[in-house]
Design a protein around this motif. Structure first.
Motif, short mmCIF file in Angstrom:
data_model
loop_
_atom_site.label_atom_id
_atom_site.label_comp_id
_atom_site.label_asym_id
_atom_site.label_seq_id
_atom_site.Cartn_x
_atom_site.Cartn_y
_atom_site.Cartn_z
N TYR A 89 0.83 -1.20 0.00
CA TYR A 89 0.00 0.00 0.00
C TYR A 89 0.87 1.26 0.00
O TYR A 89 0.58 2.23 -0.71
N TYR A 90 1.92 1.26 0.79
CA TYR A 90 2.81 2.42 0.82
C TYR A 90 3.50 2.62 -0.53
O TYR A 90 3.76 3.76 -0.94
N TYR A 91 3.80 1.53 -1.22
CA TYR A 91 4.38 1.63 -2.56
C TYR A 91 3.42 2.35 -3.50
O TYR A 91 3.83 3.21 -4.29
N LEU A 92 2.13 2.01 -3.43
CA LEU A 92 1.14 2.71 -4.25
C LEU A 92 1.03 4.17 -3.84
O LEU A 92 0.98 5.07 -4.69
N LEU A 93 1.03 4.43 -2.54
CA LEU A 93 0.89 5.80 -2.05
C LEU A 93 2.06 6.68 -2.46
O LEU A 93 1.86 7.80 -2.94
N VAL A 94 3.29 6.20 -2.28
CA VAL A 94 4.45 7.05 -2.59
C VAL A 94 4.55 7.31 -4.08
O VAL A 94 5.01 8.37 -4.51
N ASN A 95 4.09 6.37 -4.91
CA ASN A 95 4.11 6.58 -6.35
C ASN A 95 3.03 7.54 -6.81
O ASN A 95 3.19 8.22 -7.82
N CYS A 96 1.92 7.56 -6.09
CA CYS A 96 0.83 8.45 -6.48
C CYS A 96 0.91 9.83 -5.83
O CYS A 96 0.52 10.82 -6.44
N TYR A 97 1.42 9.88 -4.59
CA TYR A 97 1.35 11.13 -3.83
C TYR A 97 2.71 11.65 -3.37
O TYR A 97 2.77 12.74 -2.81
N GLY A 98 3.79 10.91 -3.59
CA GLY A 98 5.06 11.30 -3.01
C GLY A 98 5.10 10.92 -1.54
O GLY A 98 4.52 9.91 -1.12
N GLY A 99 5.76 11.73 -0.73
CA GLY A 99 5.80 11.45 0.70
C GLY A 99 4.41 11.51 1.32
O GLY A 99 3.59 12.35 0.94
N VAL A 100 4.15 10.61 2.27
CA VAL A 100 2.84 10.54 2.92
C VAL A 100 3.03 10.33 4.42
O VAL A 100 4.11 9.94 4.87
N PRO A 101 1.99 10.57 5.23
CA PRO A 101 2.08 10.24 6.65
C PRO A 101 2.34 8.74 6.84
O PRO A 101 1.75 7.91 6.14
N LEU A 102 3.21 8.41 7.77
CA LEU A 102 3.56 7.02 8.02
C LEU A 102 2.87 6.54 9.29
O LEU A 102 3.12 7.05 10.38
N MET A 103 2.02 5.54 9.15
CA MET A 103 1.37 4.90 10.29
C MET A 103 2.08 3.56 10.51
O MET A 103 1.79 2.58 9.84
N LYS A 104 2.98 3.55 11.44
CA LYS A 104 3.84 2.37 11.63
C LYS A 104 3.26 1.38 12.63
O LYS A 104 3.69 0.23 12.68
N THR A 105 2.32 1.82 13.43
CA THR A 105 1.72 0.95 14.45
C THR A 105 0.21 1.03 14.37
O THR A 105 -0.36 1.93 13.73
N PHE A 106 -0.43 0.09 15.04
CA PHE A 106 -1.88 0.01 15.07
C PHE A 106 -2.43 1.01 16.08
O PHE A 106 -1.96 1.09 17.22
N VAL A 107 -3.41 1.79 15.67
CA VAL A 107 -3.96 2.84 16.52
C VAL A 107 -5.18 2.31 17.26
O VAL A 107 -6.18 1.96 16.65
N GLU A 108 -5.09 2.23 18.58
CA GLU A 108 -6.22 1.78 19.40
C GLU A 108 -6.81 2.92 20.23
O GLU A 108 -7.87 2.77 20.82
N THR A 109 -6.09 4.02 20.29
CA THR A 109 -6.55 5.15 21.09
C THR A 109 -6.66 6.39 20.21
O THR A 109 -6.29 6.37 19.04
N ALA A 110 -7.14 7.47 20.82
CA ALA A 110 -7.33 8.70 20.06
C ALA A 110 -6.01 9.19 19.48
O ALA A 110 -4.98 9.15 20.13
N SER A 111 -6.07 9.65 18.23
CA SER A 111 -4.88 10.20 17.58
C SER A 111 -5.28 11.47 16.87
O SER A 111 -6.29 11.52 16.18
N THR A 112 -4.51 12.53 17.07
CA THR A 112 -4.85 13.82 16.48
C THR A 112 -4.27 14.00 15.09
O THR A 112 -4.64 14.92 14.39
N GLY A 113 -3.38 13.12 14.70
CA GLY A 113 -2.86 13.24 13.35
C GLY A 113 -1.43 12.77 13.21
O GLY A 113 -0.76 12.43 14.19
N TYR A 114 -0.98 12.75 11.97
CA TYR A 114 0.37 12.32 11.63
C TYR A 114 0.96 13.32 10.65
O TYR A 114 0.30 13.74 9.70
N PRO A 115 2.20 13.71 10.83
CA PRO A 115 2.82 14.64 9.88
C PRO A 115 3.13 13.95 8.57
O PRO A 115 3.30 12.72 8.51
N ARG A 116 3.21 14.73 7.51
CA ARG A 116 3.58 14.17 6.22
C ARG A 116 5.09 13.92 6.19
O ARG A 116 5.88 14.82 6.47
N SER A 117 5.47 12.71 5.86
CA SER A 117 6.88 12.38 5.70
C SER A 117 7.33 12.79 4.30
O SER A 117 6.53 12.95 3.38
#
Length: 570
Positions: free
Chosen positions: A146-174
């Motif tokens: 999925y990240y391969y598709l994303l980086v080819n279509c959008y360039g750098g993207v936010p990286l979600m490296k772990t599973f989110v079980e709690t509230a998250s306000t966001g991720y910066p664009r890498s």
């Protein structure tokens, strides 16, 4: 426990928005079995893994697949139905586009499901470690895809490296480099772990294997080498592709490989698939995919004996001319003979008669013959002589720059682009037909969707060796693909030659827009071969060399702003 909890929760927490997920799992759990308990059992954990595979269908069976990856290229043009203007002509594509939002969100949903496998594996202490390690590495490869598709279509993207079980306000664009670094580190780790099966191709190809992990890593190295201007990555891409190839020749004929009865689906050449199987499908009526309808023009109404078609994304003249005379792939890709298909016709024939009659219309009247651009009048007469009674009156439609009207069969001269706007306009693509169901409605194709093939690895290696400066090896890899097609060795090689070979070998099942973007030929090839913007591609495309970050993703992510938008969309 409600086995659908995970799917429902993840869907509600659309990963593309990267927004808070306070109510993640437990509020929907109406049983006394906790999520940790259920997914700690092997049966429960396996549903989690299967769920991560299932979401590949969100990409590869999506009705927008061709729009995402084939529109706005050199190979496909509008037919009776127009290709979406924002993608085919570029100018009106913006951050509010719905198809673009779907691609972005579906990729992150898939990543979140894959990350869930890693998260719950860490809690499943009673399960066998080797089993868990294997399944976790499968999920890591799926996320990397999925990240391969994303980086080819959008360039750098936010990286979600772990599973989110709690509230998250966001991720910066890498950055683009940071995104590639993460994908490469994940795949290199999986390859080093060596937890996966060597190959799963002969057993269906649906499960991630060592060769699919290495194949994806080869693709990522190749793309990163272009985007980051790192020549050493071309060397690594070539080496990794060769590790997948393992000196194997392409021994199965192209026609047998892509046979419409699905008998080639489990060939070792098909490294990684999105799997379908009519025999075991829960829905045997319309639970398949619609690939058989794609790349084919309109043939008639539901009352006629036809196959369903998308009526768009028909081959461009460039795509047709990529096939040389003697290329065995042409007849395996396109249906050249068409009998009468109208309801109640006197010959009692239809589109599927060709398959039912042993892949031939001998003994049946052929109403239309779509002559390949390289065929001569003598070739057509030789074809008629094979069954003169049934071919003497066949109407011949040249698949070339100048052709004829094809609906009324009155011989009126047309340009190719005019002809494909008509009913029966051009050779339909038969490469993805399912002759077992032989249906005339969509969602009845139960053949596997092949997302990574051995021949593609040869072409990845050819491109990588060429860019690394090893012309001898580049030609050797390219010519292995040409040999199987029945063609003579190419004596020279460049990017255009590689793109041409990809067009023939991978018609319909490549990601052509990514190929052109990666090789920095997007403007050039659209300028030459996309009739909708020919001669104006530089102006129409401008700085839109990536897709826009969806505005919905920016709005929902506290760590993204309008400054993070890609060039051409600000």
């Amino acid at each position: 426990m409600n086995n659908k909890i995970l799917s429902i929760a993840l869907a509600a927490c659309m990963a593309g928005t990267l927004s808070s997920c306070d109510d993640f799992l437990t509020p929907s759990n109406k049983s006394n079995v906790t999520d940790d308990q259920y997914f700690s059992q092997k049966s429960g954990f396996e549903t989690l893994v299967n769920n991560s595979y299932e979401h590949l269908r969100d990409i590869y069976t999506n009705k927008a697949f061709c729009t995402w990856f084939e529109a706005g290229t050199d190979m496909y043009i509008s037919a009776r139905t127009n290709i979406s203007d924002p993608y085919q002509k570029y100018e009106t594509l913006d951050a509010e586009d719905g198809d673009n939002k779907t691609l972005y969100f579906d990729c992150y949903t898939g990543i979140r499901h894959a990350n869930a496998v890693k998260a719950y594996a860490a809690k499943a202490s009673l399960l066998d470690k080797a089993y868990l390690d294997k399944r976790v590495d499968e999920a890591r490869v799926i996320a990397a895809h999925y990240y391969y598709l994303l980086v080819n279509c959008y360039g750098g993207v936010p990286l979600m490296k772990t599973f989110v079980e709690t509230a998250s306000t966001g991720y910066p664009r890498s950055t683009t480099e940071e995104t590639y670094d993460y994908i490469i580190s994940e795949l290199e780790s999986v390859v080093a772990n060596n937890n996966l099966e060597a190959s799963t191709a002969a057993n269906g190809g649906g499960r991630v294997s060592m060769e699919s992990a290495k194949g994806l890593l080869a693709q990522v190295y190749l793309s990163a080498a272009w985007d980051l201007n790192k020549k050493e990555y071309f060397v690594k891409a070539a080496d990794m592709a060769d590790q997948v190839i393992r000196n194997r020749a392409l021994t199965t004929s192209f026609a047998d490989l892509w046979k419409a009865d699905g008998s080639g689906d489990d060939n070792e050449e098909f490294i990684w698939d999105v799997e379908y199987d009519h025999a075991t499908a829960n829905n045997k009526v319309n639970g398949g995919n619609s690939w058989s309808t794609w790349y084919s023009n309109y043939l008639g109404g539901n009352e006629d004996d036809i196959k369903a078609t998308s009526s768009e994304f028909v081959p461009s003249l460039y795509a047709l001319h990529c096939f040389e005379k003697g290329d065995q792939r042409y007849n395996a890709t396109f249906m050249k003979e068409l009998p009468m298909v109208a309801k109640g016709n006197s010959a009692h024939t239809g589109y599927w008669t060709w398959y039912k009659n042993g892949e031939s219309l001998k003994g049946y009247p052929v109403q239309r013959y779509y002559r390949a651009w390289y065929e001569t009048d003598a070739d057509v007469e030789a074809w008629r002589a094979l069954d003169p009674d049934n071919r003497k009156d066949t109407y011949v439609i040249p698949m070339d720059t100048t052709t004829v009207e094809c609906e009324q069969m009155n011989g009126a001269v047309k340009t190719y682009e005019e002809m494909v706007k008509q009913v029966f306009g051009g050779s339909v693509c038969r490469k993805f037909d399912d002759a077992s169901t032989a249906a005339k409605v969509g969602s009845t194709d139960y053949r596997d969707i092949h997302i990574m093939t051995l021949s593609e690895m040869y072409l990845v290696a050819a491109e990588a060796y060429y860019k690394a400066g090893d012309i001898t090896k580049a030609l050797a890899r390219l010519n292995m693909v040409r040999h199987r097609a029945g063609l003579a060795d190419a004596l020279t090689i460049d990017i255009d030659a590689i793109l041409k070979e990809r067009a023939c070998e991978m018609f319909g099942n490549s990601l052509r827009w990514i190929d052109l973007r990666r090789t920095q030929t997007l403007i050039e090839h659209n300028n030459l071969h996309n009739p909708d913007i020919a001669g104006e591609a530089a102006l129409r495309i401008g700085k839109k060399l990536l897709r826009p970050i969806p505005q919905a993703a920016i709005d929902a992510n506290n760590l993204l702003t309008s400054d993070d938008q890609n060039e051409g969309y600000k």
